[in-house]
Motif scaffolding. Sequence first.
Motif, PDB file in Angstrom:
ATOM      1  N   UNK A   1     -11.809  -0.621 -62.365  1.00  6.62           N
ATOM      2  CA  UNK A   1     -10.494  -0.031 -62.395  1.00  6.62           C
ATOM      3  C   UNK A   1      -9.475  -1.119 -62.077  1.00  6.62           C
ATOM      4  N   UNK A   2      -8.368  -1.071 -62.741  1.00  7.11           N
ATOM      5  CA  UNK A   2      -7.360  -2.095 -62.535  1.00  7.11           C
ATOM      6  C   UNK A   2      -6.702  -1.919 -61.167  1.00  7.11           C
ATOM      7  N   UNK A   3      -6.470  -3.052 -60.504  1.00 12.58           N
ATOM      8  CA  UNK A   3      -5.836  -3.040 -59.205  1.00 12.58           C
ATOM      9  C   UNK A   3      -6.797  -3.001 -58.037  1.00 12.58           C
ATOM     10  N   UNK A   4      -8.031  -2.611 -58.269  1.00  8.68           N
ATOM     11  CA  UNK A   4      -9.011  -2.518 -57.186  1.00  8.68           C
ATOM     12  C   UNK A   4      -9.913  -3.744 -57.250  1.00  8.68           C
ATOM     13  N   UNK A   5      -9.850  -4.556 -56.203  1.00  3.17           N
ATOM     14  CA  UNK A   5     -10.699  -5.746 -56.147  1.00  3.17           C
ATOM     15  C   UNK A   5     -11.941  -5.445 -55.308  1.00  3.17           C
ATOM     16  N   UNK A   6     -12.758  -6.455 -55.077  1.00  2.00           N
ATOM     17  CA  UNK A   6     -14.021  -6.253 -54.371  1.00  2.00           C
ATOM     18  C   UNK A   6     -13.812  -5.761 -52.943  1.00  2.00           C
ATOM     19  N   UNK A   7     -12.848  -6.342 -52.247  1.00  2.30           N
ATOM     20  CA  UNK A   7     -12.600  -5.962 -50.868  1.00  2.30           C
ATOM     21  C   UNK A   7     -12.130  -4.511 -50.776  1.00  2.30           C
TER      22      UNK A   7
ATOM     23  N   UNK B   1      -0.356  -3.124 -67.656  1.00  6.47           N
ATOM     24  CA  UNK B   1      -1.109  -1.957 -67.209  1.00  6.47           C
ATOM     25  C   UNK B   1      -0.195  -0.735 -67.213  1.00  6.47           C
ATOM     26  N   UNK B   2      -0.705   0.379 -67.744  1.00  7.49           N
ATOM     27  CA  UNK B   2       0.106   1.571 -67.946  1.00  7.49           C
ATOM     28  C   UNK B   2       0.577   2.190 -66.623  1.00  7.49           C
ATOM     29  N   UNK B   3      -0.251   2.174 -65.590  1.00 10.23           N
ATOM     30  CA  UNK B   3       0.164   2.754 -64.313  1.00 10.23           C
ATOM     31  C   UNK B   3       1.340   1.964 -63.739  1.00 10.23           C
ATOM     32  N   UNK B   4       1.335   0.657 -63.939  1.00 11.13           N
ATOM     33  CA  UNK B   4       2.459  -0.164 -63.494  1.00 11.13           C
ATOM     34  C   UNK B   4       3.750   0.219 -64.189  1.00 11.13           C
TER      35      UNK B   4
ATOM     36  N   UNK C   1      -8.418   1.257 -69.405  1.00  6.96           N
ATOM     37  CA  UNK C   1      -7.001   0.913 -69.444  1.00  6.96           C
ATOM     38  C   UNK C   1      -6.586   0.714 -70.895  1.00  6.96           C
ATOM     39  N   UNK C   2      -5.661   1.550 -71.371  1.00  2.00           N
ATOM     40  CA  UNK C   2      -5.213   1.464 -72.751  1.00  2.00           C
ATOM     41  C   UNK C   2      -3.987   0.579 -72.921  1.00  2.00           C
ATOM     42  N   UNK C   3      -3.291   0.295 -71.861  1.00  2.58           N
ATOM     43  CA  UNK C   3      -2.147  -0.597 -71.931  1.00  2.58           C
ATOM     44  C   UNK C   3      -0.826   0.133 -72.077  1.00  2.58           C
TER      45      UNK C   3
ATOM     46  N   UNK D   1       1.474  -0.100 -74.493  1.00  2.00           N
ATOM     47  CA  UNK D   1       1.822   0.416 -75.820  1.00  2.00           C
ATOM     48  C   UNK D   1       1.338   1.855 -75.998  1.00  2.00           C
ATOM     49  N   UNK D   2       0.120   2.128 -75.601  1.00  3.40           N
ATOM     50  CA  UNK D   2      -0.429   3.480 -75.705  1.00  3.40           C
ATOM     51  C   UNK D   2       0.346   4.442 -74.796  1.00  3.40           C
ATOM     52  N   UNK D   3       0.722   3.968 -73.607  1.00  2.00           N
ATOM     53  CA  UNK D   3       1.500   4.789 -72.669  1.00  2.00           C
ATOM     54  C   UNK D   3       2.858   5.146 -73.264  1.00  2.00           C
ATOM     55  N   UNK D   4       3.523   4.181 -73.877  1.00  2.00           N
ATOM     56  CA  UNK D   4       4.831   4.436 -74.496  1.00  2.00           C
ATOM     57  C   UNK D   4       4.709   5.402 -75.670  1.00  2.00           C
ATOM     58  N   UNK D   5       3.621   5.286 -76.461  1.00  2.00           N
ATOM     59  CA  UNK D   5       3.406   6.217 -77.574  1.00  2.00           C
ATOM     60  C   UNK D   5       3.221   7.638 -77.059  1.00  2.00           C
ATOM     61  N   UNK D   6       2.424   7.794 -76.007  1.00  2.00           N
ATOM     62  CA  UNK D   6       2.215   9.125 -75.430  1.00  2.00           C
ATOM     63  C   UNK D   6       3.522   9.701 -74.901  1.00  2.00           C
TER      64      UNK D   6
END
Length: 131
Positions: free
Chosen positions: A1-7, A74-77, A116-118, A120-125
């Motif tokens: 998942x984007x944003x979540x690192x190992x720690x 990233x779309x959540x951003x 993560x679709x990015x 562009x996909x978020x803007x289309x939706x």
Amino acid sequence: MSGINNYTLLRLPGETGIDMSRFETRKHFVSWCSLSPGRNQSGKSSKFVKQSPCKKAGQIFKEVAQSLKNSKFIAIGQFIRNLKIKRGASVACKAGARKVAEAFYDSITEGNEYVEYGIKKYEEQKKNKKK
């Protein structure tokens, strides 16, 4: 998942646990993390309510949302930046953390991978939703 690192990935199961059967739905999990939106408005009148502090798991999800706020792809951003313009930084950060918490819950309970679709996909939706 984007944003979540190992720690972060090590800290989250330590706070939430691996057994998610105690939460009936993802909304119950988000509410337990203290990330559910407040209902402080009725019509046009809004009342001031002091927010209770988040649990440790909620704080971790807020840290992830803060890191995603500056991401360009990233779309959540993008969601956080759009909401920040309308409602303010703290509300946007909490809403982004809620989205990340829901994705985390889905990945733990159902085994779904977060895709993560990015932007562009978020803007289309978003455009299709307005029509």
